[in-house]
Design a protein around this motif. Structure first.
Motif, mmCIF file in Angstrom:
data_model
loop_
_atom_site.group_PDB
_atom_site.id
_atom_site.type_symbol
_atom_site.label_atom_id
_atom_site.label_comp_id
_atom_site.label_asym_id
_atom_site.label_seq_id
_atom_site.Cartn_x
_atom_site.Cartn_y
_atom_site.Cartn_z
ATOM 1 N N THR A 87 0.624 -1.057 0.134
ATOM 2 C CA THR A 87 0.055 -0.058 -0.031
ATOM 3 C C THR A 87 1.037 1.177 0.091
ATOM 4 O O THR A 87 1.884 1.430 0.484
ATOM 5 N N ASN A 88 0.537 2.079 -0.711
ATOM 6 C CA ASN A 88 1.134 3.574 -0.869
ATOM 7 C C ASN A 88 0.004 4.656 -1.236
ATOM 8 O O ASN A 88 -0.630 4.368 -2.031
ATOM 9 N N ASN A 89 -0.184 5.787 -0.318
ATOM 10 C CA ASN A 89 -0.666 6.550 -0.331
ATOM 11 C C ASN A 89 -2.484 6.265 -0.596
ATOM 12 O O ASN A 89 -3.121 6.830 -1.466
ATOM 13 N N GLY A 90 -2.548 5.224 0.039
ATOM 14 C CA GLY A 90 -4.188 4.565 -0.055
ATOM 15 C C GLY A 90 -4.670 3.969 -0.876
ATOM 16 O O GLY A 90 -5.893 3.256 -1.338
ATOM 17 N N HIS A 91 -3.578 3.515 -1.955
ATOM 18 C CA HIS A 91 -3.828 2.364 -3.121
ATOM 19 C C HIS A 91 -2.928 1.270 -2.835
ATOM 20 O O HIS A 91 -1.779 1.441 -2.317
ATOM 21 N N ARG A 92 -3.491 0.165 -3.243
ATOM 22 C CA ARG A 92 -2.473 -1.276 -3.292
ATOM 23 C C ARG A 92 -1.837 -1.234 -4.861
ATOM 24 O O ARG A 92 -2.529 -1.116 -5.874
ATOM 25 N N VAL A 147 -5.969 4.875 -9.458
ATOM 26 C CA VAL A 147 -5.616 6.142 -8.886
ATOM 27 C C VAL A 147 -6.428 7.168 -9.685
ATOM 28 O O VAL A 147 -6.234 7.300 -10.711
ATOM 29 N N ALA A 155 4.383 10.227 -9.310
ATOM 30 C CA ALA A 155 3.616 9.693 -8.427
ATOM 31 C C ALA A 155 3.970 8.118 -8.774
ATOM 32 O O ALA A 155 3.927 7.514 -7.787
ATOM 33 N N SER A 158 7.161 7.208 -6.864
ATOM 34 C CA SER A 158 6.694 7.162 -5.325
ATOM 35 C C SER A 158 6.168 5.849 -4.991
ATOM 36 O O SER A 158 6.502 5.069 -4.020
ATOM 37 N N ASP A 159 5.236 5.296 -5.980
ATOM 38 C CA ASP A 159 4.836 3.739 -5.812
ATOM 39 C C ASP A 159 5.994 2.789 -5.890
ATOM 40 O O ASP A 159 5.771 1.816 -5.084
ATOM 41 N N ALA A 162 8.012 3.062 -2.775
ATOM 42 C CA ALA A 162 7.223 2.348 -1.232
ATOM 43 C C ALA A 162 7.228 0.793 -1.461
ATOM 44 O O ALA A 162 7.493 0.299 -0.318
#
Length: 332
Positions: A87-92, A147, A155, A158-159, A162
């Protein structure tokens, strides 16, 4: 009216057909750079080699693994890959790990492709290097969550960050990025100093290509197809395609100003045919951009995959494996 000789009519028709085919190939290439390549064949009604090998279907009843699962054993007895949902920023996001030793090799797919793009390459790399191999599905693709909003390379980076952090892979990483994933790699390398020991860019998007003039051409060519997609029934695939096209101009004008960090060595493998096989002008711009990228910093090497289309990993997998092996040996 004087009738044209049959031979002249035939030659004229052939010339017109050749021009149409070249233009069609150029439009497909432009569309693939703006949108994930998965839609290109469907929109233009062709059986393109760039079309995805496997389609993922999802729905309310589709189960999503909560823990690692084991894939089927590859034919060459390479270690099996296990899925990890992170999970990263609310999504898997779905990551797939083939066991092995350091340095880890991470494969990032081209536009519209998920980890299935690497199903044949992973066992070859595992056997050739013994390294841990990591693939994943970017947001909106494969088993990863969607997303909302425009697609953004930052972004996506970032995923990736993470996921690798959760997997405990935080240094000495060799990253290989195809096509659109070049944007992810650039932002990842800049935001994570010390994580990458080397990068192999495979006919990848580099900042030098996205001049104002080229952005305008790409947007103009693909806008009608985007508008047509918006009128179709809403699906996960369509929503991802539209998100990738949104804000394309500002996103890539910003990307044009980004530079690759000089402390990360890069091998750039360029296709001979380029994504723009039907447009000599744009093909040359693609080649010039790759050469300018390599010349812009130390530790960069340019290799041309002779005879290859944009799909180098499928056309010449051994070349890709060999260059990753060299990077691992030099930096590992």
């Amino acid at each position: 009216m004087v009738e044209k000789p049959r031979k002249m009519i035939s030659m004229t028709a052939q010339n017109d057909l050749g021009t149409t085919q070249k233009w069609s190939r150029f439009r497909r290439a432009a569309f693939a750079l703006v949108l994930p390549v998965a839609v290109v064949g469907a929109v233009f009604g062709c059986g393109d080699a760039a079309a995805p090998k496997t389609a993922h279907t999802t729905g309310p009843a589709a189960p999503t693994p909560a823990a690692a699962t084991t894939a089927a054993e590859p034919a060459n007895s390479a270690p099996a890959a296990g899925q990890r949902m992170i999970t990263n920023n609310g999504h898997r996001l779905a990551f797939y790990v083939t066991p092995g030793h350091a340095p880890a090799i991470v494969l990032d797919s081209g536009g519209g492709e998920d980890h299935i793009q690497w199903k044949d390459l992973v066992p070859q790399l595992s056997e050739a290097t013994g390294s841990e191999i990591i693939t994943y599905d970017r947001a909106g693709l494969g088993d990863s969550d969607e997303v909302k909003g425009p697609w953004d390379g930052r972004a996506a980076a970032s995923d990736l960050q993470a996921g690798l952090r959760e997997l405990g892979v935080t240094r000495n990483v060799v990253l290989m990025s195809h096509s659109q994933a070049g944007e992810v790699a650039t932002y990842f390398a800049r935001a994570n100093p010390g994580v990458l020991s080397g990068e192999v860019l495979v006919d990848a998007n580099v900042p030098q290509f996205f001049t104002d003039k080229e952005i305008q051409r790409l947007v103009a060519l693909t806008t009608p197809q985007i508008e047509a997609l918006k009128k179709q029934p809403s699906t996960k695939a369509n929503r991802q395609l539209i998100a990738t096209s949104e804000n394309f101009g500002p996103t890539h004008r910003a990307y044009h100003k980004v530079s690759w960090p000089n402390n990360v060595p890069v091998t750039y493998i360029a296709s001979e045919k380029t994504p723009f096989d039907g447009s000599s002008q744009d093909a040359q711009r693609w080649r010039d951009a790759a050469a300018a990228f390599v010349a812009a910093g130390p530790g960069r090497t340019l290799i041309t995959a002779k005879g290859s289309s944009h799909e180098i990993p499928q056309d010449q997998p051994q070349l890709v494996v060999d260059e990753i092996k060299k990077m691992v040996a030099a930096r590992g």
